[in-house]
Motif scaffolding. Structure first.
Motif, mmCIF file in Angstrom:
data_model
loop_
_atom_site.group_PDB
_atom_site.id
_atom_site.type_symbol
_atom_site.label_atom_id
_atom_site.label_comp_id
_atom_site.label_asym_id
_atom_site.label_seq_id
_atom_site.Cartn_x
_atom_site.Cartn_y
_atom_site.Cartn_z
ATOM 1 N N ARG A 173 11.590 6.224 -11.375
ATOM 2 C CA ARG A 173 11.241 6.020 -9.969
ATOM 3 C C ARG A 173 10.248 5.348 -9.665
ATOM 4 N NH1 ARG A 173 12.129 12.481 -7.556
ATOM 5 N NH2 ARG A 173 13.592 12.908 -9.185
ATOM 6 N N THR A 174 9.310 5.208 -10.592
ATOM 7 C CA THR A 174 8.157 4.220 -10.493
ATOM 8 C C THR A 174 8.799 2.562 -10.090
ATOM 9 O OG1 THR A 174 6.509 5.593 -11.707
ATOM 10 C CG2 THR A 174 6.201 3.184 -11.415
ATOM 11 N N GLU A 175 9.924 2.440 -11.041
ATOM 12 C CA GLU A 175 10.480 1.290 -10.879
ATOM 13 C C GLU A 175 11.162 1.024 -9.457
ATOM 14 O OE1 GLU A 175 14.558 -1.037 -12.822
ATOM 15 O OE2 GLU A 175 13.993 0.901 -13.380
ATOM 16 N N ALA A 176 11.609 2.065 -9.128
ATOM 17 C CA ALA A 176 12.554 2.140 -7.852
ATOM 18 C C ALA A 176 11.350 2.094 -6.662
ATOM 19 C CB ALA A 176 13.398 3.544 -7.626
ATOM 20 N N ALA A 177 10.351 2.628 -6.880
ATOM 21 C CA ALA A 177 9.240 2.491 -5.701
ATOM 22 C C ALA A 177 8.731 1.076 -5.622
ATOM 23 C CB ALA A 177 8.051 3.524 -6.075
ATOM 24 N N VAL A 230 0.920 -1.342 -0.267
ATOM 25 C CA VAL A 230 -0.043 0.054 -0.036
ATOM 26 C C VAL A 230 0.827 1.129 -0.022
ATOM 27 C CG1 VAL A 230 -1.763 1.316 1.405
ATOM 28 C CG2 VAL A 230 -1.832 -1.143 0.974
ATOM 29 N N GLU A 231 1.810 1.219 0.640
ATOM 30 C CA GLU A 231 2.904 2.380 0.942
ATOM 31 C C GLU A 231 3.546 2.948 -0.497
ATOM 32 O OE1 GLU A 231 3.817 2.384 5.462
ATOM 33 O OE2 GLU A 231 5.063 0.909 4.259
ATOM 34 N N ARG A 232 3.850 1.590 -1.340
ATOM 35 C CA ARG A 232 4.446 1.664 -2.519
ATOM 36 C C ARG A 232 3.525 2.303 -3.486
ATOM 37 N NH1 ARG A 232 5.914 -3.784 -0.885
ATOM 38 N NH2 ARG A 232 8.146 -3.781 -0.315
#
Length: 219
Positions: free
Chosen positions: A38-42, A12-14
């Motif tokens: 950044r989406t990938e890193a998240a 949920v936090e991701r």
């Protein structure tokens, strides 16, 4: 006392961080390649500290206003090449649908460093005895439809795993004795990826991005 930043991140936090990145992109704070990286890193982050680093240069959650609905009457932005070449690269803004027409010529649209103000990038590509090439970051979701008559339409992009809330590029392709291609980083000249350099500077180490998993190619 344990470091709160070392707590394990939840799904949920991701997803909350990914949504925050999407809003930042619509507001013009991130380019398409920055949003994708950044989406990938998240999705790869395992702790609160790693998630915090991804958004540390963005407004705090809840400060950003929702993106306004797009006006249905907004005109499409066209790129046309007739017996010649048209190329759009580098920094530019996408806040409407795009159109590319190549008649015995070539059109290249490099979306990687564009500021994308819409949730979905919509491109209509027409090729008549010519070529339309659309360059995107590896890791986006590409939806290609249309038709090809004595020509070709294809996607050569390393896409994200199903279920990830990644940027969407929708291409409607019509090729007559020509080609419409959507290619990822691994099939194009490399660009400077600020997020990867920033992550290395912060001492987070280097993990391969979607494009780097296949190596860098040439445009």
């Amino acid at each position: 006392m344990s470091d709160p930043g070392g707590l394990r991140a939840s799904d949920v936090e991701r997803e909350a961080v990914v949504e925050r990145l999407r809003v930042a992109s619509v507001e013009g704070r991130l380019t398409l390649v920055e949003l994708t990286d950044r989406t990938e890193a998240a999705y790869k982050a395992t702790t609160h500290a790693e998630l915090a680093l991804i958004t540390q240069d963005l407004p705090a959650g809840g400060m950003a206003a929702p993106a306004p609905a797009e006006a249905p009457s907004r005109k499409r932005r066209w790129f046309v090449a007739i017996m010649g070449d048209t190329k759009r690269r580098g920094k530019w803004r996408i806040d409407q649908e795009l159109g590319a027409v190549a008649v015995m010529g070539d059109v290249v649209l490099d979306l990687r460093e564009a500021e994308v103000r819409t949730n979905t990038i919509d491109v209509t590509a027409v090729s008549v005895m010519g070529d339309v090439k659309i360059i995107v970051p590896d890791g986006v979701d590409v939806d290609l439809d249309g038709m090809a008559i004595m020509g070709d339409k294809k996607v050569d992009v390393l896409e994200a795993a199903p279920g990830m809330n990644v940027p969407v590029v929708r291409v409607h392709a019509y090729a007559v004795m020509g080609d419409v291609k959507v290619v990822g980083d691994s099939r194009a000249k490399p660009i400077k990826r600020g997020w990867a350099a920033w992550r290395e500077h912060l001492g987070l180490g280097h993990e391969q991005t979607w494009g780097e998993q296949r190596g860098l190619g040439r445009d």
